[in-house]
Scaffold this motif. Structure first.
Motif, PDB file in Angstrom:
ATOM      1  N   ILE B 256       0.868  -1.179   0.000  1.00 24.68           N
ATOM      2  CA  ILE B 256       0.000   0.000   0.000  1.00 24.68           C
ATOM      3  C   ILE B 256       0.900   1.223   0.000  1.00 24.68           C
ATOM      4  O   ILE B 256       1.838   1.302   0.791  1.00 24.68           O
ATOM      5  N   SER B 257       0.623   2.165  -0.866  1.00 25.06           N
ATOM      6  CA  SER B 257       1.462   3.368  -0.865  1.00 25.06           C
ATOM      7  C   SER B 257       0.707   4.524  -0.227  1.00 25.06           C
ATOM      8  O   SER B 257      -0.456   4.778  -0.531  1.00 25.06           O
ATOM      9  N   GLU B 259       0.796   8.595   0.764  1.00 18.71           N
ATOM     10  CA  GLU B 259       1.436   9.863   0.364  1.00 18.71           C
ATOM     11  C   GLU B 259       1.621  10.748   1.588  1.00 18.71           C
ATOM     12  O   GLU B 259       0.729  10.856   2.429  1.00 18.71           O
ATOM     13  N   GLY B 289      -2.598   6.631  -1.126  1.00 13.37           N
ATOM     14  CA  GLY B 289      -2.394   6.978  -2.525  1.00 13.37           C
ATOM     15  C   GLY B 289      -2.772   5.873  -3.460  1.00 13.37           C
ATOM     16  O   GLY B 289      -3.241   6.116  -4.570  1.00 13.37           O
ATOM     17  N   GLY B 290      -2.587   4.648  -3.045  1.00 18.07           N
ATOM     18  CA  GLY B 290      -2.921   3.528  -3.934  1.00 18.07           C
ATOM     19  C   GLY B 290      -2.526   2.228  -3.259  1.00 18.07           C
ATOM     20  O   GLY B 290      -1.702   2.210  -2.355  1.00 18.07           O
ATOM     21  N   GLN B 291      -3.172   1.185  -3.680  1.00 25.42           N
ATOM     22  CA  GLN B 291      -2.800  -0.095  -3.091  1.00 25.42           C
ATOM     23  C   GLN B 291      -2.830  -1.174  -4.148  1.00 25.42           C
ATOM     24  O   GLN B 291      -3.535  -1.069  -5.143  1.00 25.42           O
ATOM     25  N   ARG B 292      -2.066  -2.226  -3.886  1.00 27.94           N
ATOM     26  CA  ARG B 292      -1.971  -3.266  -4.900  1.00 27.94           C
ATOM     27  C   ARG B 292      -2.992  -4.366  -4.695  1.00 27.94           C
ATOM     28  O   ARG B 292      -3.273  -5.131  -5.588  1.00 27.94           O
ATOM     29  N   THR B 298     -10.118   1.039   4.175  1.00 24.91           N
ATOM     30  CA  THR B 298     -10.515   2.376   4.580  1.00 24.91           C
ATOM     31  C   THR B 298     -11.384   2.417   5.814  1.00 24.91           C
ATOM     32  O   THR B 298     -11.874   3.457   6.183  1.00 24.91           O
ATOM     33  N   THR B 375      -8.602   9.278   1.679  1.00 24.07           N
ATOM     34  CA  THR B 375      -8.419   8.029   0.952  1.00 24.07           C
ATOM     35  C   THR B 375      -8.488   8.274  -0.549  1.00 24.07           C
ATOM     36  O   THR B 375      -8.742   7.375  -1.323  1.00 24.07           O
ATOM     37  N   GLY B 376      -8.372   9.460  -0.942  1.00 22.85           N
ATOM     38  CA  GLY B 376      -8.500   9.762  -2.370  1.00 22.85           C
ATOM     39  C   GLY B 376      -9.960   9.853  -2.758  1.00 22.85           C
ATOM     40  O   GLY B 376     -10.821  10.080  -1.918  1.00 22.85           O
ATOM     41  N   PRO B 381     -11.246  -0.240  -3.051  1.00 27.99           N
ATOM     42  CA  PRO B 381     -10.677  -0.563  -4.358  1.00 27.99           C
ATOM     43  C   PRO B 381     -11.663  -1.323  -5.225  1.00 27.99           C
ATOM     44  O   PRO B 381     -12.644  -1.873  -4.730  1.00 27.99           O
TER      45      PRO B 381
END
Lengths: 362, 385, 508
Positions: B256-257, B259, B289-292, B298, B375-376, B381
């Motif tokens: 998980i990235s 920011e 920012g994003g997750q794989r 969240t 969480t953007g 996701p």
């Protein structure tokens, strides 16, 4: 005496402000105290108030008289004139210092290949023109220009505020009080005590009663300006920055990105320094005129101007000598002129006054 | 009245004969973009200047970069610079320098030799970006071309500046170098440039600007890798932004990235029982920012997990860099000495001389607080199970 | 050589007080009107020898058939219809002798004035000199045999330009009328705006030959009596042959004859004049020109226009700030350009610097030469454009814009940036039209100084100009007031235009 020339209280305030900021704007007063320079400055500033009160009360005991005339009244003709000559030399010397300072600044900062004499003559010609035009014109010009320098200085301080670190003020009193006191003496004598020169200007102010108010205003405004500049430079540059550079305020403006204010600082310095030069120059020429009992000081403008430029070039061989002199010798050299003689004069004046009143009552 | 005439004559003289002095037309100058300073094997200073070729600037489709490099050696930097004038077609102008490169050789030998001139000269641009090369010389660096920019030095400056978004290098100007170099109890840390592969690249894109160089006094003593650099930036509070990558709970391969949005850090020294304790207090806020992985991260419990993980990661990065400073390099490049000087001037006076040794022994307290704010634009996701 | 220069210096020291007595005033010899009509006629013919305009028409007054008489006037100056109707008709047709008592030839003229001539402006003069004067002014004179005085009927009539919009001071909002060349019309235009007996016009005639009428106009009680007296005394000292335009007066009453700044204001618009006289100024009207002088004239007036008072005050204030900006730009821009190009490269942002470098790369001239060249070219185009007939003016602008502007750049003589600078300088110089000529000199001075020591030169130059301007006075008022000496209450109509109510309340 020919005191038809009259300036308003406001003009006097502006002149005094310009004089105090003078050449102090490009160095940090009391920089020898390192990060405690502000404390040294504040002490010197308070002392300045005290000194100026002495000058003012001396004048108020002899309203309408310039320093030269006060000397004649209090010390008698011969001694008085001798002291006056010393003072005239002192004023001239002060003007010379400011001139050299300015020239040295421009040459160090932006025009290293321009010869000293050229900048000295160039800047002195305009000062001479202003002096030749008289106190009235000088103060009008000051009125026009000095407020601009205040705005400019304030602007620089605001622009630099992101780069200030209050931590740079620490450690407080690292080396104890002695260096601070020593530095505060140099602040007291440069620039505040130099205002002794205004004893030559007082009689030309047309609202004699407003003098006190104008002097307090000028001391407050100019003092706060210099104080903010001191704080600004300490906080931006830190202790080492202040102690190592010749012109710290200039270095701190280099912090502002995408903005190069080099020449503008020089110009602002020329405005306030020029005001100071004008006053020294005027005081010297008027003093000579009063000594020689000639009605017009204008006759002496050119000879004194030549002397001013010549002295400014000859007086120091290099900038290191200039700085050494300004820091180490000037405060002590100034003490008799700024502190001892005025106090002695005030005492004599009081004693004489008492004698007179006692005579009158008896 | 003759006086006025004489005055006029003097003025005339001044006007007519003063064409020299400091007067320089723009087109009589070679505009230097970058200085590269190396040390030769004979302990001479080798100066490389990258300069603008104005003729190539305005035209479209001109081949290659609008720059030229000149190299000259001299026993001092100033001498080398003056000698360069005999190589270049016009006088070299240094008021618009963008980049100043210290070659690894001179950095190891000591940068004092180079810095003094830069600080003394009235014209040298103080806002220039300093950088130290690693595994290459400054001359080599400045001879590399750029594809995108007409001026390679500008490209390198931009590369260094863009590290602001990842926190892998230091954003600084020459003024900061002067300040850090001259301060007591702090040591210089600058950005570095190195090549990506073993070969010297042809273009600037083959360079890497991540990591920093650490100085002890005037000598280069070591390099920090990008993550150690970030650790350093956490401590001194200069981190702008960056991406923190955290493994998924239970699925370590799924990353998980996060920011970094806002950080705040505070260094402090404290003396307890004659023991100097170094304290670092870091506060961080960020977003996801994003997750794989396709798992929703969240909800509140998950976020607190992420915060905890992030805290661990930051603490790890900081501990790493302290390990290097205290155990490997034995240099205080954070500026704790300066802090000590400010807070305990008397003590500082006594230990000033061997502060680096004392520093190496000091215990460190690291406190990290992290937060996740957003969480953007999506909550969960896609392919949420 | 030295002597020449000292001579010039001596002239420099001329003060307005002794500047006037350059030529002595020739004294007229009083010439009595001869009793004999033939001598008078001969004398008039003599005076007006080779001057075809004088018309002499003998006629008989019916009431006094024995006294020969003639009427004379100068062609073109006189309203002949009115003469026929009001003068000749009653004189030649009516016989009022039955109503008159004793008739001596001495009283004939007064009888004519009192009882027969119906024109309004009729009076008697006693000497030949006055007769000649009146004739020249456009009067009609009746001379009666054996009478010691002559009758003057002043009914002038000549062609004047209408009241049109002045071409130099156009406004978007505000009255469009402008003065014309006739002083009577001009006085009327002012009178129509101020209906108060406090509005004073004092008439003086100046010019030995031109005998031009001047009128000093002020508001009694607002204008300082000291300034009014000063204006009068300065005008009275003027002694020249011909006054063609108010510029002649301006040069004579100027405080500093060698000043490069205008210390006397001019305007073509009655509303401006009225505004100024209500600020306590004195206006000087001059016959034969639409330009009216106003004194004292201060530097700040160049920032003000009449329109400022007709639009809302925030807008007016903004405009004034822009005018100041324009003033600064037009004076310093070329100098700043040269200073930046030759000394202070580092104050330009890097990218702009690069584009300057690349644009200046092919130019062989130094930036000072480049700037001087472009300024001179522009000045020439400007001057040519003003003097050209309007139809050719267009050609000039094409030549200026395309041939010189573009050509100079393409030929590599000046950089495009220089063209922009010169164009900006030119445009901004039109924002403050009154100072155009002074600013031109300042611009050149600053340019030269900037080429010696860069911005320091500019600063020195500007400070010098400030000191110079502080030295100037216009009719005793410091030129830079209310800035220097500062008077806070007067500042509200300088850079800011305070709302009218605050301005007007104080003025009352």
């Amino acid at each position: 005496m020919g005191k038809q020339v009259q300036i308003s209280a406001y003009q006097f305030t502006v002149l005094l402000m310009g004089f105090i900021v003078g050449s102090t704007g490009i160095i940090i007063p009391g920089s020898r105290a390192g990060q405690d320079a502000w404390l040294a400055y504040i002490l010197g500033w308070l002392g300045g108030f005290l000194l100026f009160s002495i000058y003012l009360s001396l004048y108020q005991r002899h309203p309408g008289k310039t320093l030269v005339e006060i000397h004649q009244v209090l010390l008698g003709k011969w001694l008085g004139n001798a002291v006056s000559i010393l003072y005239i030399w002192y004023f001239l010397h002060l003007g010379t210092l400011v001139l050299r300072n300015f020239v040295e600044y421009t040459i160090t900062i932006s025009l290293p290949e321009t010869p000293l004499w050229f900048m000295a003559i160039f800047s002195a010609v305009i000062v001479a023109y202003s002096v030749k035009s008289g106190l009235e014109v000088t103060s009008r010009t000051a009125e026009l220009l000095v407020p601009l320098t205040f705005v400019f200085n304030l602007g620089i301080t605001l622009l630099l505020s992101p780069y200030m670190e209050y931590k740079n003020l620490l450690p407080f009193l690292e080396h104890g009080m002695p260096p601070v006191l020593e530095a505060s003496l140099s602040v007291l004598t440069f620039p505040f005590g130099e205002a002794v020169i205004f004893l030559m200007i007082f009689p030309y102010v047309n609202q004699g009663k407003a003098l006190k108010k104008s002097f307090v205003t000028a001391f407050l405004l100019a003092g706060v300006l210099l104080l903010s500049a001191t704080f600004r430079d300490i906080m931006v540059l830190g202790e080492t920055g202040i102690e190592r550079t010749i012109f710290p305020p200039h270095l701190s403006t280099k912090r502002i990105p995408f903005l190069n204010l080099d020449p503008f600082i020089g110009v602002m310095f020329y405005v306030t320094g020029g005001t100071k030069m004008c006053i020294c120059y005027l005081a010297a020429t008027m003093g000579i005129a009063q000594l020689t009992k000639s009605k017009d000081h204008r006759v002496f403008v050119y000879p004194i101007g030549v002397l001013l430029v010549g002295l400014s070039l000859w007086i120091y061989p290099n900038i290191a000598e200039m700085l050494r002199w300004a820091i180490e010798v000037w405060p002590y050299y100034s003490i008799p002129f700024q502190i001892i003689i005025p106090i002695v004069l005030l005492i004599i004046s009081m004693v004489q006054g008492n004698r007179k009143t006692s005579k009158n009552s008896s | 009245m003759k006086k006025v005439f004489l005055l006029m004559m003097v003025v005339l003289q001044i006007v007519t004969f003063s064409g020299c002095w400091n007067r320089r037309e723009v087109n009589d100058l070679v505009i230097a973009l970058a200085f590269g300073i190396d040390m030769t094997e004979d302990k001479d200073i080798q100066l490389t200047v990258q300069a603008v070729v104005p003729r190539k600037l305005g035209q479209d489709g001109s081949e290659g970069n609008a720059t030229v490099t000149y190299t000259e050696t001299g026993s001092t930097l100033f001498e080398a610079l003056r000698k360069l004038n005999t190589v270049s077609s016009q006088k070299i102008y240094i008021g618009h320098i963008q980049l100043i490169v210290f070659g690894e050789s001179i950095a190891r030998e000591g940068i004092q030799k180079a810095i003094d001139f830069l600080e003394r000269d009235h014209e040298f641009r103080r806002q220039a970006v300093p950088v130290v090369t690693k595994n290459m010389s400054a001359k080599e660096l400045l001879e590399i071309e750029s594809i995108y920019e007409a001026l390679p030095a500008v490209h390198i400056v931009n590369m260094l500046g863009n590290n602001d978004a990842v926190g892998f290098s230091r954003d600084m100007t020459l003024l900061d170098v002067f300040e850090e170099f001259n301060s007591t109890g702090n040591n210089l840390v600058t950005g570095i440039v190195t090549k990506r592969g073993p070969e010297l690249p042809q273009y600037v894109k083959g360079l890497r600007t991540q990591g920093t160089a650490v100085f002890d006094g005037e000598h280069l003593v070591g390099f920090l890798n990008p993550y150690e650099t970030r650790g350093y930036l956490w401590v001194v509070g200069e981190i702008g932004s960056g991406i923190l990558v955290i493994p998924h709970e239970g699925l370590p391969a799924e990353l998980i990235s996060l920011e970094i949005i806002r950080t705040q850090s505070k260094m402090d020294v404290e003396i307890i029982d004659d023991q100097i304790i170094l304290k670092v207090d870091i506060k961080e806020e960020g977003n996801i920012g994003g997750q794989r992985s396709p798992h929703d991260k969240t909800d509140a419990a998950e976020i607190s997990y992420l915060e905890r993980k992030k805290e661990e990661l930051i603490t790890h990065e900081v501990t790493e860099v302290f390990d290097i400073a205290q155990n490997q390099l034995k240099v205080d490049f954070f500026g704790f000495g300066e802090l000590l000087h400010k807070k305990h001037p008397q003590l500082w006076k006594e230990i000033q001389e061997d502060w680096n040794d004392i520093f190496a022994e000091c215990p460190v307290e690291i406190k990290v607080e992290t937060k996740i704010r957003g969480t953007g634009q999506i909550l969960s996701p896609s392919l949420d199970e | 050589m030295f002597r020449k220069i000292t001579g010039i210096m001596k002239y420099l020291k001329y003060s307005p007080a002794n500047r006037h007595s350059l030529t002595p005033i020739p004294k007229d010899v009083e010439e009595k009107l001869g009793l004999d009509i033939e001598t008078t006629k001969k004398r008039l013919d003599e005076i007006f020898h080779h001057n075809e305009g004088l018309i002499i028409r003998p006629f008989k007054i019916r009431t006094f058939p024995r006294n020969r008489s003639f009427i004379c006037y100068i062609e073109g100056l006189v309203d002949t219809d009115a003469m026929e109707l009001n003068v000749l008709k009653p004189l030649m047709n009516q016989d009022i002798s039955p109503f008159l008592g004793i008739k001596t030839s001495k009283t004939i003229t007064s009888v004519l004035v009192e009882e027969m001539i119906t024109s309004v402006n009729t009076f008697l003069v006693g000497s030949l000199n006055q007769v000649v004067d009146e004739l020249l002014k456009g009067g009609t004179v009746i001379i009666v045999d054996e009478s010691p005085s002559a009758v003057v009927i002043s009914a002038t009539h000549w062609e004047t330009r209408g009241v049109t919009e002045p071409s130099a001071e156009t406004v978007i909002r505000g009255p469009r009328e402008g003065f014309n060349e006739d002083i009577t019309t001009n006085i009327t235009l002012i009178r129509r705006k101020v209906k108060s007996p406090k509005l004073k016009f004092e008439c003086i005639t100046r010019g030995i030959y031109s005998k031009t009428n001047l009128a000093i106009c002020y508001i009694d009680g607002i204008a300082s009596p000291k300034i009014v007296e000063e204006v009068k005394s300065r005008i009275e000292k003027i002694n020249i042959d011909v006054v063609l335009e108010s510029g002649y007066i301006e040069e004579f009453i100027d405080d500093q004859p060698f000043s490069t700044f205008p210390t006397v204001g001019t305007t073509e618009k009655p509303d401006v004049v009225v505004g100024k006289i209500f600020e306590g100024r004195v206006a000087i009207l001059c016959d034969g020109t639409p330009f009216v002088l106003t004194v004292p004239h201060l530097a700040v007036e160049h920032l003000q226009t009449s329109e400022d008072y007709y639009i809302k005050w925030p807008f007016a204030t903004t405009l004034r700030i822009f005018r100041l900006l324009a003033l600064v730009l037009t004076a310093t821009l070329p100098a700043v350009y040269v200073g930046v190009q030759t000394f202070h490269h580092e104050i330009i942002p890097f990218k702009l610097f690069l584009s300057i470098v690349s644009s200046r790369e092919p130019i062989p001239l130094s930036s000072l030469t480049e700037a001087l060249l472009m300024i001179v070219i522009f000045k020439l185009i400007n001057e040519a454009g003003i003097r050209m007939p309007k139809a050719v003016g267009q050609a000039i602008s094409i030549v200026g814009a395309i041939v010189l502007g573009q050509g100079v750049v393409e030929a590599g003589i000046a950089s495009p940036l220089m063209i922009i600078i010169v164009a900006l300088t030119a445009i901004t110089s039109f924002v403050v039209p009154g100072l155009q000529n002074s600013i031109f000199l300042i611009r050149i001075l600053l340019l030269l100084l900037a080429s010696i020591v860069g911005f320091y030169g500019i600063a020195f130059g500007l400070i010098f100009i400030f000191v110079y301007m502080c030295n100037l006075r216009s009719f005793g008022v410091p030129y830079l007031s209310p800035f220097a000496p500062t008077s806070v209450e007067d500042l509200e109509d300088t850079l800011i235009r305070a709302p009218l109510w605050t301005l007007l309340i104080k003025r009352r």
